[in-house]
Design a protein around this motif. Structure first.
Motif, PDB file in Angstrom:
ATOM      1  N   GLU A 122       1.234  -1.218   0.009  1.00  0.00           N
ATOM      2  CA  GLU A 122       0.082   0.118   0.421  1.00  0.00           C
ATOM      3  C   GLU A 122       0.529   1.260  -0.210  1.00  0.00           C
ATOM      4  OE1 GLU A 122      -1.982   0.759   3.803  1.00  0.00           O
ATOM      5  OE2 GLU A 122      -1.300  -0.964   4.441  1.00  0.00           O
ATOM      6  N   VAL A 123       0.246   2.519  -0.630  1.00  0.00           N
ATOM      7  CA  VAL A 123       0.840   3.087  -0.291  1.00  0.00           C
ATOM      8  C   VAL A 123       0.165   4.654  -0.029  1.00  0.00           C
ATOM      9  CG1 VAL A 123       2.366   2.831  -2.085  1.00  0.00           C
ATOM     10  CG2 VAL A 123       0.074   4.280  -2.798  1.00  0.00           C
ATOM     11  N   LYS A 124       0.390   5.593   0.267  1.00  0.00           N
ATOM     12  CA  LYS A 124      -0.204   7.005   0.811  1.00  0.00           C
ATOM     13  C   LYS A 124       0.315   8.118   0.079  1.00  0.00           C
ATOM     14  CE  LYS A 124      -1.972   4.750   5.432  1.00  0.00           C
ATOM     15  NZ  LYS A 124      -1.555   5.520   6.925  1.00  0.00           N
ATOM     16  N   TYR A 125      -0.674   9.057  -0.209  1.00  0.00           N
ATOM     17  CA  TYR A 125       0.659  10.510  -0.422  1.00  0.00           C
ATOM     18  C   TYR A 125      -0.720  11.289  -0.897  1.00  0.00           C
ATOM     19  CZ  TYR A 125      -1.857   8.950  -5.101  1.00  0.00           C
ATOM     20  OH  TYR A 125      -3.270   8.717  -5.715  1.00  0.00           O
ATOM     21  N   SER A 126      -0.344  12.457  -0.363  1.00  0.00           N
ATOM     22  CA  SER A 126      -1.113  13.954   0.148  1.00  0.00           C
ATOM     23  C   SER A 126      -2.298  14.190  -1.045  1.00  0.00           C
ATOM     24  CB  SER A 126      -0.719  15.143   0.084  1.00  0.00           C
ATOM     25  OG  SER A 126       0.406  15.587  -0.451  1.00  0.00           O
ATOM     26  N   SER A 127      -2.782  15.156  -1.173  1.00  0.00           N
ATOM     27  CA  SER A 127      -3.797  15.181  -1.671  1.00  0.00           C
ATOM     28  C   SER A 127      -3.493  16.203  -3.232  1.00  0.00           C
ATOM     29  CB  SER A 127      -5.090  16.220  -1.543  1.00  0.00           C
ATOM     30  OG  SER A 127      -5.004  17.542  -0.635  1.00  0.00           O
ATOM     31  N   ASP A 128      -1.684  17.323  -2.263  1.00  0.00           N
ATOM     32  CA  ASP A 128      -1.503  17.977  -3.337  1.00  0.00           C
ATOM     33  C   ASP A 128      -0.078  17.944  -3.682  1.00  0.00           C
ATOM     34  OD1 ASP A 128      -1.033  17.940  -0.629  1.00  0.00           O
ATOM     35  OD2 ASP A 128      -0.075  20.520  -0.432  1.00  0.00           O
ATOM     36  N   PHE A 129       0.040  16.749  -4.463  1.00  0.00           N
ATOM     37  CA  PHE A 129       0.932  15.751  -4.516  1.00  0.00           C
ATOM     38  C   PHE A 129       1.949  16.073  -5.756  1.00  0.00           C
ATOM     39  CE2 PHE A 129       3.307  13.149  -7.011  1.00  0.00           C
ATOM     40  CZ  PHE A 129       3.888  11.800  -6.707  1.00  0.00           C
ATOM     41  N   GLY A 130       0.678  16.845  -6.797  1.00  0.00           N
ATOM     42  CA  GLY A 130       1.511  17.834  -7.375  1.00  0.00           C
ATOM     43  C   GLY A 130       2.884  18.874  -7.323  1.00  0.00           C
ATOM     44  N   LYS A 131       2.552  19.713  -5.762  1.00  0.00           N
ATOM     45  CA  LYS A 131       3.479  20.538  -5.124  1.00  0.00           C
ATOM     46  C   LYS A 131       3.873  19.711  -4.301  1.00  0.00           C
ATOM     47  CE  LYS A 131      -0.857  23.488  -4.760  1.00  0.00           C
ATOM     48  NZ  LYS A 131      -1.103  24.030  -4.371  1.00  0.00           N
ATOM     49  N   GLN A 132       4.130  18.610  -4.061  1.00  0.00           N
ATOM     50  CA  GLN A 132       5.331  18.510  -3.274  1.00  0.00           C
ATOM     51  C   GLN A 132       5.227  16.907  -3.665  1.00  0.00           C
ATOM     52  OE1 GLN A 132       5.860  19.578   0.472  1.00  0.00           O
ATOM     53  NE2 GLN A 132       7.564  18.381   1.188  1.00  0.00           N
ATOM     54  N   ARG A 133       6.289  15.711  -4.116  1.00  0.00           N
ATOM     55  CA  ARG A 133       6.202  14.561  -4.419  1.00  0.00           C
ATOM     56  C   ARG A 133       6.396  14.065  -3.633  1.00  0.00           C
ATOM     57  NH1 ARG A 133       7.380  13.398 -10.819  1.00  0.00           N
ATOM     58  NH2 ARG A 133       9.685  14.523 -10.411  1.00  0.00           N
ATOM     59  N   ASP A 134       5.802  13.665  -2.166  1.00  0.00           N
ATOM     60  CA  ASP A 134       6.749  12.074  -1.540  1.00  0.00           C
ATOM     61  C   ASP A 134       4.665  11.467  -1.498  1.00  0.00           C
ATOM     62  OD1 ASP A 134       8.405  13.848   0.740  1.00  0.00           O
ATOM     63  OD2 ASP A 134       7.090  15.429  -0.334  1.00  0.00           O
ATOM     64  N   ILE A 135       5.754   9.796  -1.177  1.00  0.00           N
ATOM     65  CA  ILE A 135       4.474   9.266  -1.266  1.00  0.00           C
ATOM     66  C   ILE A 135       5.377   7.954   0.317  1.00  0.00           C
ATOM     67  CG2 ILE A 135       5.880   7.782  -3.089  1.00  0.00           C
ATOM     68  CD1 ILE A 135       3.121   7.085  -3.917  1.00  0.00           C
ATOM     69  N   TRP A 136       4.402   7.536   1.053  1.00  0.00           N
ATOM     70  CA  TRP A 136       4.910   6.891   1.570  1.00  0.00           C
ATOM     71  C   TRP A 136       4.775   5.243   1.503  1.00  0.00           C
ATOM     72  CZ3 TRP A 136       4.243  12.138   2.278  1.00  0.00           C
ATOM     73  CH2 TRP A 136       5.501  12.275   3.003  1.00  0.00           C
ATOM     74  N   LEU A 137       5.286   4.179   1.280  1.00  0.00           N
ATOM     75  CA  LEU A 137       5.262   3.122   0.822  1.00  0.00           C
ATOM     76  C   LEU A 137       5.134   1.914   2.287  1.00  0.00           C
ATOM     77  CD1 LEU A 137       4.823   0.756  -1.335  1.00  0.00           C
ATOM     78  CD2 LEU A 137       7.769   0.755  -1.782  1.00  0.00           C
ATOM     79  N   GLU A 138       4.841   0.171   1.668  1.00  0.00           N
ATOM     80  CA  GLU A 138       4.644  -0.514   2.795  1.00  0.00           C
ATOM     81  C   GLU A 138       4.214  -1.125   1.929  1.00  0.00           C
ATOM     82  OE1 GLU A 138       1.596  -0.961   6.618  1.00  0.00           O
ATOM     83  OE2 GLU A 138       2.306   1.636   6.856  1.00  0.00           O
ATOM     84  N   GLY A 139       5.656  -2.321   2.101  1.00  0.00           N
ATOM     85  CA  GLY A 139       5.282  -3.426   0.340  1.00  0.00           C
ATOM     86  C   GLY A 139       6.484  -3.173  -0.025  1.00  0.00           C
ATOM     87  N   GLU A 140       6.019  -2.875  -1.403  1.00  0.00           N
ATOM     88  CA  GLU A 140       6.651  -3.518  -2.276  1.00  0.00           C
ATOM     89  C   GLU A 140       6.323  -2.587  -3.633  1.00  0.00           C
ATOM     90  OE1 GLU A 140       9.687  -6.385  -4.824  1.00  0.00           O
ATOM     91  OE2 GLU A 140       7.826  -7.414  -3.971  1.00  0.00           O
ATOM     92  N   ALA A 141       6.744  -1.982  -4.354  1.00  0.00           N
ATOM     93  CA  ALA A 141       6.081  -0.363  -5.325  1.00  0.00           C
ATOM     94  C   ALA A 141       7.347  -0.922  -6.609  1.00  0.00           C
ATOM     95  CB  ALA A 141       5.563   0.471  -5.094  1.00  0.00           C
TER      96      ALA A 141
END
Length: 307
Positions: A122-141
């Motif tokens: 799974e991953v999580k990322y903010s609603s304004d992802f385009g401004k700040q491209r941070d993504i949180w990962l659990e598992g494999e991607a």
């Protein structure tokens, strides 16, 4: 706030140093959010108010009704701001994508980058992802990142951060040996615990053992590491007991070895687009084992015995 109310408010501030201190404290909180460098514990409104009242008692001056109104207004402002910021924090990571067990999930991020999630990841990322491209990962991607030199793309895991501008790479944080495997471009890896920073070039892989804290940088086979994204399970001449980690994640099931003699038996093969039943049939054929599904949803592997 109307011009008249603002004027009254400013007059009150100019006449009362304690009230001005309250206002300045709230103003600092407002200006500093969200990248505040304030101490972790800031003085509460109740403490300020108590201190204010004690000071007034020493001066033997009663708090005017107008002053109380100003204090109430300030408190109401901060109270509302608190709810606003809490709401913003909760909605900051409203995008939450999960790959079900036994499935691979592909989706496009707001910046046109592609993410392929492995089973149970799974991953999580903010609603304004385009401004700040941070993504949180659990598992494999597997990530295919659209290049943007003005906005780095950062993958966060529990143990490291992977920073790129535009590239293709695989990140696995599911097992003891966690990996960052680079297919194209360049990545920068920051190990959170040691603060070590490591750069990878194409066909280079970083392996981090979360138990021993040992870091290895090595070459790897891109096709083998990322085969899962094309729904291919590759078992590269590995022991059965080690292969079970891959098999269980890939199919979202629970294989169990019931015969100790099988644990160290080696297995090799590439299984493409096979259902769990088709995989079991293939595994029995190439490994000379018997596989049985149990009532407890386990899949037991035993040595094949002729009747």
């Amino acid at each position: 706030m109307s011009k008249a109310q603002r004027s009254v408010f400013e007059i009150e501030l100019s006449l009362d140093d304690d009230l001005l201190a309250v206002f300045e404290n709230f103003k600092t909180i407002w200006i500093s959010y969200p990248n505040s460098e304030l101490p972790k514990r800031t003085i509460s409104f109740e403490e300020i108010l108590n201190k204010y009242n004690k000071t007034e008692k020493v001066k033997s001056v009663k708090v005017s009704i107008k002053k109380k109104a100003v204090l109430s207004m300030a408190f109401l402002l901060v109270f509302c701001l608190g709810f606003y910021f809490i709401g913003m924090t909760q909605s900051e990571y409203t995008n939450h994508r999960i790959a079900l067990k036994g499935q691979r999930l592909t989706f496009i991020l707001p910046d046109s980058s592609t993410v392929i999630l492995n089973s149970g990841s799974e991953v999580k990322y903010s609603s304004d992802f385009g401004k700040q491209r941070d993504i949180w990962l659990e598992g494999e991607a597997f990530f295919k990142v659209t290049k943007n030199i003005n906005s780095p793309f950062i993958v966060h895991t529990n143990d490291f951060n992977v920073k790129v501008l535009g590239t293709e790479f695989n990140v696995s944080s599911t097992i003891l040996n966690q990996t960052v495997s680079l297919a194209k471009g360049k990545v920068h890896v920051l190990l959170k615990e040691s603060k070590d920073e490591i750069n990878l070039l194409p066909n280079e892989e970083l392996v981090w053992n979360s138990k021993t804290k040992v870091v290895i940088k090595r070459n790897f086979d891109v096709n083998k590491v990322s085969a899962w994204k094309d729904n291919i399970l590759i078992l590269d001449d590995e022991k059965f007991k080690d292969a079970l980690l891959k098999i269980n994640q890939f199919y979202g099931v629970n294989f169990i070895i019931k015969d100790a003699a099988i644990a160290n038996q080696h297995i090799k093969g590439a299984f493409k687009n096979l259902t769990i039943d088709e995989f079991i049939t293939s595994l029995e054929f190439i490994s000379d084992v018997t596989i049985i599904k149990t009532i407890q949803n386990n899949i037991e592997i035993t040595k094949y015995h002729e009747n």
